[in-house]
Write a protein that holds these residues in place. Structure first.
Motif, short mmCIF file in Angstrom:
data_model
loop_
_atom_site.label_atom_id
_atom_site.label_comp_id
_atom_site.label_asym_id
_atom_site.label_seq_id
_atom_site.Cartn_x
_atom_site.Cartn_y
_atom_site.Cartn_z
N PHE A 16 0.84 -1.21 0.00
CA PHE A 16 0.00 0.00 0.00
C PHE A 16 0.87 1.25 0.00
O PHE A 16 0.64 2.20 -0.78
CB PHE A 16 -0.92 0.01 1.23
CG PHE A 16 -1.69 1.29 1.38
CD1 PHE A 16 -2.83 1.52 0.63
CD2 PHE A 16 -1.25 2.28 2.25
CE1 PHE A 16 -3.54 2.72 0.74
CE2 PHE A 16 -1.95 3.48 2.37
CZ PHE A 16 -3.09 3.70 1.62
N THR A 20 1.23 3.99 -3.16
CA THR A 20 0.98 5.42 -3.01
C THR A 20 2.16 6.24 -3.52
O THR A 20 1.99 7.18 -4.31
CB THR A 20 0.72 5.76 -1.52
OG1 THR A 20 -0.38 4.97 -1.05
CG2 THR A 20 0.39 7.23 -1.36
N GLY A 57 -0.95 -1.65 -8.92
CA GLY A 57 -0.81 -0.26 -8.50
C GLY A 57 -0.81 0.69 -9.69
O GLY A 57 -1.50 1.73 -9.68
N SER A 60 -4.33 0.86 -11.21
CA SER A 60 -5.24 1.69 -10.41
C SER A 60 -5.00 3.17 -10.68
O SER A 60 -5.95 3.94 -10.91
CB SER A 60 -5.04 1.39 -8.93
OG SER A 60 -5.84 2.21 -8.13
N VAL A 210 -3.63 -6.20 -3.62
CA VAL A 210 -4.73 -5.47 -2.98
C VAL A 210 -4.23 -4.15 -2.41
O VAL A 210 -4.83 -3.08 -2.60
CB VAL A 210 -5.37 -6.33 -1.87
CG1 VAL A 210 -6.45 -5.54 -1.13
CG2 VAL A 210 -5.95 -7.61 -2.46
N GLY A 211 -3.08 -4.20 -1.71
CA GLY A 211 -2.49 -2.99 -1.15
C GLY A 211 -2.03 -2.03 -2.23
O GLY A 211 -2.23 -0.81 -2.13
N GLN A 212 -1.44 -2.57 -3.29
CA GLN A 212 -0.98 -1.74 -4.40
C GLN A 212 -2.12 -1.02 -5.08
O GLN A 212 -2.02 0.17 -5.40
CB GLN A 212 -0.24 -2.60 -5.42
CG GLN A 212 1.24 -2.79 -5.17
CD GLN A 212 2.07 -1.62 -5.65
OE1 GLN A 212 1.58 -0.72 -6.34
NE2 GLN A 212 3.34 -1.62 -5.31
N PHE A 213 -3.22 -1.73 -5.30
CA PHE A 213 -4.35 -1.12 -5.99
C PHE A 213 -4.91 0.06 -5.19
O PHE A 213 -5.18 1.13 -5.74
CB PHE A 213 -5.45 -2.16 -6.22
CG PHE A 213 -6.50 -1.73 -7.20
CD1 PHE A 213 -6.34 -1.96 -8.55
CD2 PHE A 213 -7.66 -1.08 -6.77
CE1 PHE A 213 -7.31 -1.55 -9.47
CE2 PHE A 213 -8.62 -0.67 -7.67
CZ PHE A 213 -8.44 -0.90 -9.02
N ALA A 214 -5.04 -0.16 -3.87
CA ALA A 214 -5.55 0.93 -3.01
C ALA A 214 -4.55 2.07 -2.94
O ALA A 214 -4.92 3.25 -3.03
CB ALA A 214 -5.84 0.38 -1.61
N GLY A 215 -3.27 1.76 -2.79
CA GLY A 215 -2.24 2.79 -2.72
C GLY A 215 -2.11 3.58 -4.00
O GLY A 215 -1.91 4.80 -3.98
N ARG A 217 -4.43 4.30 -6.10
CA ARG A 217 -5.53 5.27 -6.19
C ARG A 217 -5.29 6.47 -5.27
O ARG A 217 -5.53 7.62 -5.67
CB ARG A 217 -6.86 4.60 -5.83
CG ARG A 217 -8.04 5.54 -5.93
CD ARG A 217 -9.36 4.83 -5.73
NE ARG A 217 -10.47 5.79 -5.79
CZ ARG A 217 -11.03 6.23 -6.92
NH1 ARG A 217 -10.56 5.82 -8.09
NH2 ARG A 217 -12.04 7.08 -6.88
N VAL A 218 -4.81 6.21 -4.06
CA VAL A 218 -4.53 7.30 -3.13
C VAL A 218 -3.46 8.23 -3.70
O VAL A 218 -3.59 9.46 -3.69
CB VAL A 218 -4.08 6.74 -1.76
CG1 VAL A 218 -3.56 7.86 -0.86
CG2 VAL A 218 -5.24 6.02 -1.08
#
Length: 251
Positions: A16, A20, A57, A60, A210-215, A217-218
């Motif tokens: 994540f 980011t 990542g 995203s 999962v962490g990469q995808f969320a990071g 986007r952030v």
């Protein structure tokens, strides 16, 4: 390969954070590759699994930028093709040759790029004059940086951004958006050939994805809202940090 649940959780957090940072200025591999190797992977497994999770990542971030109107896909088709082919060739070659020369050359290149980012008046969110045709850009930057990403990889985001700013005349916000598109393309190409070589640790890579995808986007949202005020200092800092790490490892 078996990994403890606590280790998977730590890798998720690292992914994540890396996602980011990577969406803003690149350099996420500085965090993920050492973390993967610390989990017990071989260097080849770490590089291959890193490509898997990093692809999510960059995907995203790319989707976010595209939805915000910072990406034009049709004019990039030739560049995307050249990037894919270059990355595939680099991935095939790196499994057959010694990369020690790049470990000496890369820090010097990144330091030079950092100096350019610090002093160039083009480092803003305002688009400038294009200095290279789209076709020449595709073959020089797309294929060249794609090959480097498949062959070695560290700092490729800085090289993509430099190309878009200095040669394609893009402002920093649009350059970052297009950098993530090429990052995604070269990651996928490299992942395909690492997969064929049987090096990807899928369970770990998908958890980190999962962490990469969320990071991703952030980080993309921060680029969209803050622009050059955020991206420029991070690009400089990460380029110099990567240079220092590589030189330290060599020493």
């Amino acid at each position: 390969m078996e990994v403890e649940l606590s280790t998977l959780f730590l890798l998720l957090v690292v992914a994540f954070t890396a996602g980011t940072v990577d969406a803003i200025a690149g350099g996420g591999g500085l965090l993920t590759v050492p973390a993967l190797m610390a989990s017990g992977m071989t260097p080849a497994q770490a590089l291959a699994t890193n490509k898997l999770q990093a692809s999510f990542g960059s995907l995203s971030a790319t989707v976010f930028f595209w939805r915000r109107g910072l990406l034009s896909l049709k004019p990039m088709l030739l560049t995307l093709l050249c990037t894919f082919v270059g990355s595939a060739l680099g991935t095939l070659l790196v499994q057959r040759v010694d990369t020690s020369m790049m470990q000496w050359l890369l820090p010097l290149m990144l330091i030079a790029i950092s100096i350019y980012f610090m002093v160039s008046p083009r480092m803003s969110d305002v688009d400038g004059e294009r200095r290279m045709s789209s076709r020449a850009f595709a073959f020089c930057i797309g294929a060249g940086c794609g090959f480097y990403d498949g062959f070695f990889g560290p700092g490729v985001g800085s090289f993509y951004a430099l190309g878009f700013i200095s040669l394609a005349g893009m402002g920093l916000r649009r350059a970052t958006a297009h950098t993530k598109l090429l990052n995604f393309t070269s990651n996928v190409a490299s992942l395909v050939f690492f997969t064929l070589g049987g090096q990807v640790v899928w369970m770990v890579g998908l958890v980190m994805a999962v962490g990469q995808f969320a990071g991703g986007r952030v980080g993309a949202k921060l680029v969209f809202t803050k622009g050059a005020a955020l991206v420029k200092p991070l690009l400089i800092t990460l380029s110099l940090t990567l240079s220092a790490k590589l030189l330290w490892d060599l020493w």
